[in-house]
Design a protein around this motif. Sequence first.
Motif, PDB file in Angstrom:
ATOM      1  N   HIS A 147      -7.553  -0.122   7.344  1.00  0.00           N
ATOM      2  CA  HIS A 147      -7.828   1.029   6.589  1.00  0.00           C
ATOM      3  C   HIS A 147      -7.097   2.256   7.012  1.00  0.00           C
ATOM      4  N   PRO A 148      -6.096   2.623   6.501  1.00  0.00           N
ATOM      5  CA  PRO A 148      -5.106   3.743   7.098  1.00  0.00           C
ATOM      6  C   PRO A 148      -6.090   5.204   6.614  1.00  0.00           C
TER       7      PRO A 148
ATOM      8  N   THR B 222      -6.770  -2.180   0.855  1.00  0.00           N
ATOM      9  CA  THR B 222      -7.492  -1.023   1.731  1.00  0.00           C
ATOM     10  C   THR B 222      -8.809  -1.169   1.786  1.00  0.00           C
TER      11      THR B 222
ATOM     12  N   HIS C 126     -12.394   0.448   2.610  1.00  0.00           N
ATOM     13  CA  HIS C 126     -13.062   1.664   3.039  1.00  0.00           C
ATOM     14  C   HIS C 126     -14.419   1.597   3.459  1.00  0.00           C
TER      15      HIS C 126
ATOM     16  N   HIS D  59       1.389   6.898  11.827  1.00  0.00           N
ATOM     17  CA  HIS D  59       0.579   6.399  10.997  1.00  0.00           C
ATOM     18  C   HIS D  59      -0.702   5.796  11.895  1.00  0.00           C
TER      19      HIS D  59
ATOM     20  N   SER E  19      -5.133   9.072   7.016  1.00  0.00           N
ATOM     21  CA  SER E  19      -4.243  10.144   7.343  1.00  0.00           C
ATOM     22  C   SER E  19      -4.489  11.518   7.621  1.00  0.00           C
ATOM     23  N   GLN E  20      -5.631  11.713   7.356  1.00  0.00           N
ATOM     24  CA  GLN E  20      -6.013  13.294   7.554  1.00  0.00           C
ATOM     25  C   GLN E  20      -5.867  13.901   8.817  1.00  0.00           C
TER      26      GLN E  20
ATOM     27  N   PRO F 286       0.759  -1.212   0.108  1.00  0.00           N
ATOM     28  CA  PRO F 286       0.002   0.108  -0.034  1.00  0.00           C
ATOM     29  C   PRO F 286       0.766   1.303   0.058  1.00  0.00           C
ATOM     30  N   SER F 287       0.434   2.394  -0.466  1.00  0.00           N
ATOM     31  CA  SER F 287       1.124   3.809  -0.337  1.00  0.00           C
ATOM     32  C   SER F 287       0.032   4.736  -0.430  1.00  0.00           C
ATOM     33  N   SER F 288       0.229   5.980   0.041  1.00  0.00           N
ATOM     34  CA  SER F 288      -0.609   6.989   0.387  1.00  0.00           C
ATOM     35  C   SER F 288      -0.900   7.405  -1.043  1.00  0.00           C
TER      36      SER F 288
ATOM     37  N   ARG G 127      -0.745  -1.142 -10.121  1.00  0.00           N
ATOM     38  CA  ARG G 127       0.546  -1.190  -9.663  1.00  0.00           C
ATOM     39  C   ARG G 127       1.384  -1.050 -10.645  1.00  0.00           C
TER      40      ARG G 127
ATOM     41  N   ASN H 171      -1.901   5.792  -3.520  1.00  0.00           N
ATOM     42  CA  ASN H 171      -1.307   4.645  -4.371  1.00  0.00           C
ATOM     43  C   ASN H 171      -0.252   5.291  -5.160  1.00  0.00           C
TER      44      ASN H 171
ATOM     45  N   THR I 130      -6.531  -1.602  -6.805  1.00  0.00           N
ATOM     46  CA  THR I 130      -5.780  -0.520  -7.331  1.00  0.00           C
ATOM     47  C   THR I 130      -4.720  -0.939  -8.224  1.00  0.00           C
TER      48      THR I 130
ATOM     49  N   ARG J  40      -4.175  -8.676   0.232  1.00  0.00           N
ATOM     50  CA  ARG J  40      -4.410  -7.428   1.244  1.00  0.00           C
ATOM     51  C   ARG J  40      -4.874  -6.302   0.274  1.00  0.00           C
TER      52      ARG J  40
HETATM   53  C1  LIG Z   1       1.099   5.877   4.394  1.00  0.00           C
HETATM   54  C2  LIG Z   1      -0.115   5.617   3.959  1.00  0.00           C
HETATM   55  C3  LIG Z   1      -1.330   6.462   3.975  1.00  0.00           C
HETATM   56  C4  LIG Z   1      -2.570   6.128   3.608  1.00  0.00           C
HETATM   57  N1  LIG Z   1      -3.373   7.101   3.771  1.00  0.00           N
HETATM   58  C5  LIG Z   1      -4.805   6.783   3.325  1.00  0.00           C
HETATM   59  C6  LIG Z   1      -6.174   7.563   3.677  1.00  0.00           C
HETATM   60  O1  LIG Z   1      -5.828   8.695   4.469  1.00  0.00           O
HETATM   61  N2  LIG Z   1      -7.196   7.027   3.399  1.00  0.00           N
HETATM   62  C7  LIG Z   1      -7.379   6.115   2.747  1.00  0.00           C
HETATM   63  O2  LIG Z   1      -8.481   5.863   2.371  1.00  0.00           O
HETATM   64  N3  LIG Z   1      -6.325   5.355   2.218  1.00  0.00           N
HETATM   65  C8  LIG Z   1      -5.197   5.646   2.830  1.00  0.00           C
HETATM   66  N4  LIG Z   1      -4.043   4.759   2.407  1.00  0.00           N
HETATM   67  C9  LIG Z   1      -4.300   3.715   1.665  1.00  0.00           C
HETATM   68  C10 LIG Z   1      -3.964   3.900   0.218  1.00  0.00           C
HETATM   69  O3  LIG Z   1      -4.831   4.832  -0.408  1.00  0.00           O
HETATM   70  C11 LIG Z   1      -3.972   2.344  -0.616  1.00  0.00           C
HETATM   71  O4  LIG Z   1      -2.896   1.840   0.000  1.00  0.00           O
HETATM   72  C12 LIG Z   1      -3.621   2.630  -2.022  1.00  0.00           C
HETATM   73  O5  LIG Z   1      -4.812   3.317  -2.704  1.00  0.00           O
HETATM   74  C13 LIG Z   1      -3.403   1.234  -2.592  1.00  0.00           C
HETATM   75  O6  LIG Z   1      -4.650   0.374  -2.548  1.00  0.00           O
HETATM   76  P1  LIG Z   1      -4.567  -0.958  -1.557  1.00  0.00           P
HETATM   77  O7  LIG Z   1      -3.991  -0.605  -0.332  1.00  0.00           O
HETATM   78  O8  LIG Z   1      -5.926  -1.715  -1.548  1.00  0.00           O
HETATM   79  O9  LIG Z   1      -3.664  -1.888  -2.358  1.00  0.00           O
HETATM   80  C14 LIG Z   1      -2.824   4.997   2.831  1.00  0.00           C
HETATM   81  C15 LIG Z   1      -1.829   4.102   2.734  1.00  0.00           C
HETATM   82  C16 LIG Z   1      -0.599   4.358   3.246  1.00  0.00           C
HETATM   83  C17 LIG Z   1       0.474   3.416   3.085  1.00  0.00           C
END
Ligand SMILES: Cc1cc2nc3c(=O)[nH]c(=O)nc-3n(C[C@H](O)[C@H](O)[C@H](O)COP(=O)(O)O)c2cc1C
Length: 346
Positions: free
Chosen positions: A294-295, A151, A153, A322, A297-298, A35-37, A338, A39, A336, A149
């Motif tokens: 579900h990360p 994310t 929502h 985090h 970050s806001q 995962p990444s912020s 890659r 993506n 998503t 895995r």
């Molecule tokens: C450091 C970091 C911050 C993230 N912040 C948010 C966030 O604030 N809201 C959210 O919905 N997803 C957040 N994500 C999830 C990413 O949007 C998600 O990992 C990316 O879109 C890829 O999708 P996947 O995790 O389903 O593979 C974050 C992921 C990471 C690693």
Amino acid sequence: MDDASRPEPDAAAFPADADAETRAEFLLRYAVLAPSSHNSQPWLFGVEDDEIRVYADESRQLTVADPDGRELYVSVGCALENLLVAAERFGVGCTVEYVADDDRPESGPDAARHVATVRLDRESAVATDRESTPATGRAAALFDAIADRRTNHRPFRSESVPESLLERVEADAASVGVGLELVTDPARRERIAALQTRADERQFDDPSYRAELGRWIGDGSLGAGWLAARVGQLAVRHLDMGAREGKKNSKLVTSAPVVAVLTADKDTVESRLRVGRAFERAALTATSEGLAVHPMSQILEVEELRAELSELLGLGESEPVHLFRLGYADPDATRTPRRPVEDVLV
Ligand SMILES: Cc1cc2nc3c(=O)[nH]c(=O)nc-3n(C[C@H](O)[C@H](O)[C@H](O)COP(=O)(O)O)c2cc1C
């Protein structure tokens, strides 16, 4: 980037007898599923013999939402953890060396910063027997979770998270030198939800924030299911959606039985990478046990609210790095895309 472009590596194709460089490139197929912020996939790798240099690609930084690069490095840490989990699964021993802030050259290839080096053990190329020991069993389960895995929502169910899983996540975080606060008490979750509402309102009020989010949605990075499906890129650019998002997201926070915050004693590039490793391991552990993560970050992106969160959690001198929700939920179908390994090699 179209929604379908997500590599599906085949574990049976691991080139156990090949040279270290070939094996390293195979392992990177799992690193890029991290995962990444937004993506943003801000990672690059340099492979030479038995050495994998890990770079943070600062050209992919979210300059509005993440001006000091915290999420950038946490994301790279997630990719690093996937790489290490995959190496363990295939019985490839390795060591990680973080590049100290002082030792890092000003810049690497294409604004990339060398942040860590992984050295593969030349001798241990034999694939492990997946079921033979409990440790191997866990390595296999974490490995399988890399491709599964996502994310999630969606709202989470109120069903509580097993104590044994929380203990494992805590121990894993401690093993990479990272702290973890687990908020399960409903009153404190309500207070975090209130911070979430304020964070969304604040951010969506900022045209540059909306423009940045709109760019990543427009690029297809967040997959077709996310905000894009509901409002589209133009709406994100032009409407103030803060109140609506804030309401929805605060409900997501209160729906989760656990809100987890990974913390570090000192805010350095290395500690952010370590937090990324801990988060990804927690996400893989959760996935392997049928839970969702579900990360969010806001709150951490708005300095004043981040300070309020620290106070609410009684963090003292340590930094919240985090935040994520953890619990049970129906699957989130969003897929998503890659970048393939060839695109992230330098
Ligand atoms: C450091 C970091 C911050 C993230 N912040 C948010 C966030 O604030 N809201 C959210 O919905 N997803 C957040 N994500 C999830 C990413 O949007 C998600 O990992 C990316 O879109 C890829 O999708 P996947 O995790 O389903 O593979 C974050 C992921 C990471 C690693």
